[in-house]
Design a protein around this motif. Sequence first.
Motif, PDB file in Angstrom:
ATOM      1  N   GLY A 231      11.880   4.089   3.959  1.00 39.41           N
ATOM      2  CA  GLY A 231      12.113   2.552   3.908  1.00 39.41           C
ATOM      3  C   GLY A 231      12.971   1.670   4.598  1.00 39.41           C
ATOM      4  O   GLY A 231      12.629   0.884   5.177  1.00 39.41           O
ATOM      5  N   THR A 236      13.532  -4.689   5.270  1.00 42.14           N
ATOM      6  CA  THR A 236      12.544  -5.472   4.156  1.00 42.14           C
ATOM      7  C   THR A 236      12.349  -6.857   3.961  1.00 42.14           C
ATOM      8  O   THR A 236      11.328  -7.447   4.033  1.00 42.14           O
ATOM      9  CB  THR A 236      12.736  -4.867   2.603  1.00 42.14           C
ATOM     10  N   LEU A 252       2.566   0.529   3.672  1.00 38.94           N
ATOM     11  CA  LEU A 252       3.880   1.149   3.396  1.00 38.94           C
ATOM     12  C   LEU A 252       3.919   2.293   2.433  1.00 38.94           C
ATOM     13  O   LEU A 252       3.451   2.246   1.368  1.00 38.94           O
ATOM     14  CB  LEU A 252       4.946   0.277   2.773  1.00 38.94           C
ATOM     15  N   THR A 255       9.347   2.266   0.777  1.00 34.87           N
ATOM     16  CA  THR A 255       9.923   1.149   0.741  1.00 34.87           C
ATOM     17  C   THR A 255      11.450   0.974   0.537  1.00 34.87           C
ATOM     18  O   THR A 255      12.033   2.288   0.527  1.00 34.87           O
ATOM     19  CB  THR A 255       9.270   0.342  -0.563  1.00 34.87           C
ATOM     20  N   ASP A 256      12.170   0.010   0.934  1.00 32.75           N
ATOM     21  CA  ASP A 256      13.418  -0.037   0.461  1.00 32.75           C
ATOM     22  C   ASP A 256      13.644  -1.423  -0.377  1.00 32.75           C
ATOM     23  O   ASP A 256      13.599  -2.501   0.145  1.00 32.75           O
ATOM     24  CB  ASP A 256      14.313  -0.264   2.041  1.00 32.75           C
ATOM     25  N   GLU A 258      13.531   1.824  -3.176  1.00 31.47           N
ATOM     26  CA  GLU A 258      12.456   2.896  -3.632  1.00 31.47           C
ATOM     27  C   GLU A 258      13.133   3.618  -4.862  1.00 31.47           C
ATOM     28  O   GLU A 258      14.149   3.989  -4.831  1.00 31.47           O
ATOM     29  CB  GLU A 258      12.243   3.776  -2.561  1.00 31.47           C
ATOM     30  N   LEU A 260      10.124   0.827  -5.715  1.00 34.69           N
ATOM     31  CA  LEU A 260      10.112  -0.636  -5.585  1.00 34.69           C
ATOM     32  C   LEU A 260      10.058  -0.976  -7.166  1.00 34.69           C
ATOM     33  O   LEU A 260       9.136  -1.050  -7.887  1.00 34.69           O
ATOM     34  CB  LEU A 260       8.640  -0.838  -4.676  1.00 34.69           C
ATOM     35  N   HIS A 264       9.703  -6.951  -7.169  1.00 38.43           N
ATOM     36  CA  HIS A 264       9.838  -7.257  -5.910  1.00 38.43           C
ATOM     37  C   HIS A 264       8.715  -7.952  -5.279  1.00 38.43           C
ATOM     38  O   HIS A 264       7.834  -7.537  -5.550  1.00 38.43           O
ATOM     39  CB  HIS A 264      10.057  -5.841  -5.144  1.00 38.43           C
ATOM     40  N   LEU A 266       7.367  -7.772  -2.357  1.00 37.52           N
ATOM     41  CA  LEU A 266       6.519  -7.058  -1.355  1.00 37.52           C
ATOM     42  C   LEU A 266       5.255  -6.612  -2.386  1.00 37.52           C
ATOM     43  O   LEU A 266       3.831  -6.573  -1.753  1.00 37.52           O
ATOM     44  CB  LEU A 266       6.960  -5.562  -1.262  1.00 37.52           C
ATOM     45  N   TRP A 267       5.168  -6.551  -3.623  1.00 41.45           N
ATOM     46  CA  TRP A 267       4.124  -6.328  -4.580  1.00 41.45           C
ATOM     47  C   TRP A 267       3.172  -7.404  -4.431  1.00 41.45           C
ATOM     48  O   TRP A 267       1.751  -7.027  -4.432  1.00 41.45           O
ATOM     49  CB  TRP A 267       4.705  -6.014  -5.924  1.00 41.45           C
ATOM     50  N   ILE A 274       0.521  -0.696  -0.476  1.00 37.05           N
ATOM     51  CA  ILE A 274       1.694  -0.097  -0.919  1.00 37.05           C
ATOM     52  C   ILE A 274       1.015   1.309  -1.536  1.00 37.05           C
ATOM     53  O   ILE A 274       0.201   1.361  -2.302  1.00 37.05           O
ATOM     54  CB  ILE A 274       2.527  -0.708  -1.925  1.00 37.05           C
ATOM     55  N   HIS A 277       5.252   6.764  -1.764  1.00 40.16           N
ATOM     56  CA  HIS A 277       5.677   7.711  -1.302  1.00 40.16           C
ATOM     57  C   HIS A 277       5.134   9.171  -1.418  1.00 40.16           C
ATOM     58  O   HIS A 277       5.634  10.048  -2.029  1.00 40.16           O
ATOM     59  CB  HIS A 277       7.398   7.898  -1.559  1.00 40.16           C
TER      60      HIS A 277
END
Length: 312
Positions: A231, A236, A252, A255-256, A258, A260, A264, A266-267, A274, A277
């Motif tokens: 990540g 980010t 991704l 993430t950073d 993580e 997540l 956040h 990003l969601w 996403i 991992h």
Amino acid sequence: MTPAPRQVWLPVQFADLAGLPAGLRYGRWDGGPVYPSDPAEVEFYVPPLVQDVGTVTRPLRLMTRLDVVQALSSGTDGLREALRRLPRRVVLCNAKGVHSRSTAELALSLVLCSLRGMPDFTRAQDLRLWKPEMHPSLYGRSVLIVGYGSVGSAVEDLLVPFGCAVTRVARTDRASPRGPVHGVSRLPELAAGAEVVLLTTELNRGTRHLVDADLLARLPDGALLVNVSRGPVVDTAALVEAVRGGRIRAALDVTDPEPLPAGHPLWETPGVLITPHIGGVTTTLWPRLEELIRRQLERFAAGRELDNVVAY
């Protein structure tokens, strides 16, 4: 007097692992609060395969006789940081090559799903909506692979049928069987012509925030950034800002931060796909890891040099 057997800790998933060298004493640890033996006696440590670095590094300060840490992942950034703080030198080995094919498979899946609009179609299916839409194809795209090791090479293998124009970037210039590999100093220049950027590099001081606001701004409109490395290779906050503008997209597996956090941005950022991992997590994972561990323990018991030693 016969010396006591040397102590080895393995994850509990290796409880049925057979054919291990004699002359070693084996304990299995699940990452919980109860240790299988005195950590001070452990000389070879295989941490559990979990994403919480705090779990795998917790017993290290108690392992005063530790000689070897064998990671079950290719990336070892968290372990490297913890080992640097120990008063004695410990050999660190990674699982290079074990996860390459599975991670490459996921990287290709993320590319195809993102380009062909699968997240939108999945949401439409949940709403029982029939919404035909046109999306880009992977065929003939210009693809930039950043980090041309075992994963990057495996990704290129999978891209062959798609006729992509592949450009390779690593730490320094070198040749590869498929063509030149450019040094990372050329990344800003090369990013400007990349329709798909695949991050498969390791995380170290030189690659942290390698993809920052400046590099993202250099990507062409409509570019797709795919991260299956670590990540923090990507800034980010800069990524969220770039994708929110609708100019680029991202897929991704890392993430950073993580994991997540639920709140956040990003969601909920449109254009971001996403996965949690899971690059190397497939049904073939444990047999390959067992083969690695068996081979490394045979070398350790015989006093031979170990494979996949990581400099830190």
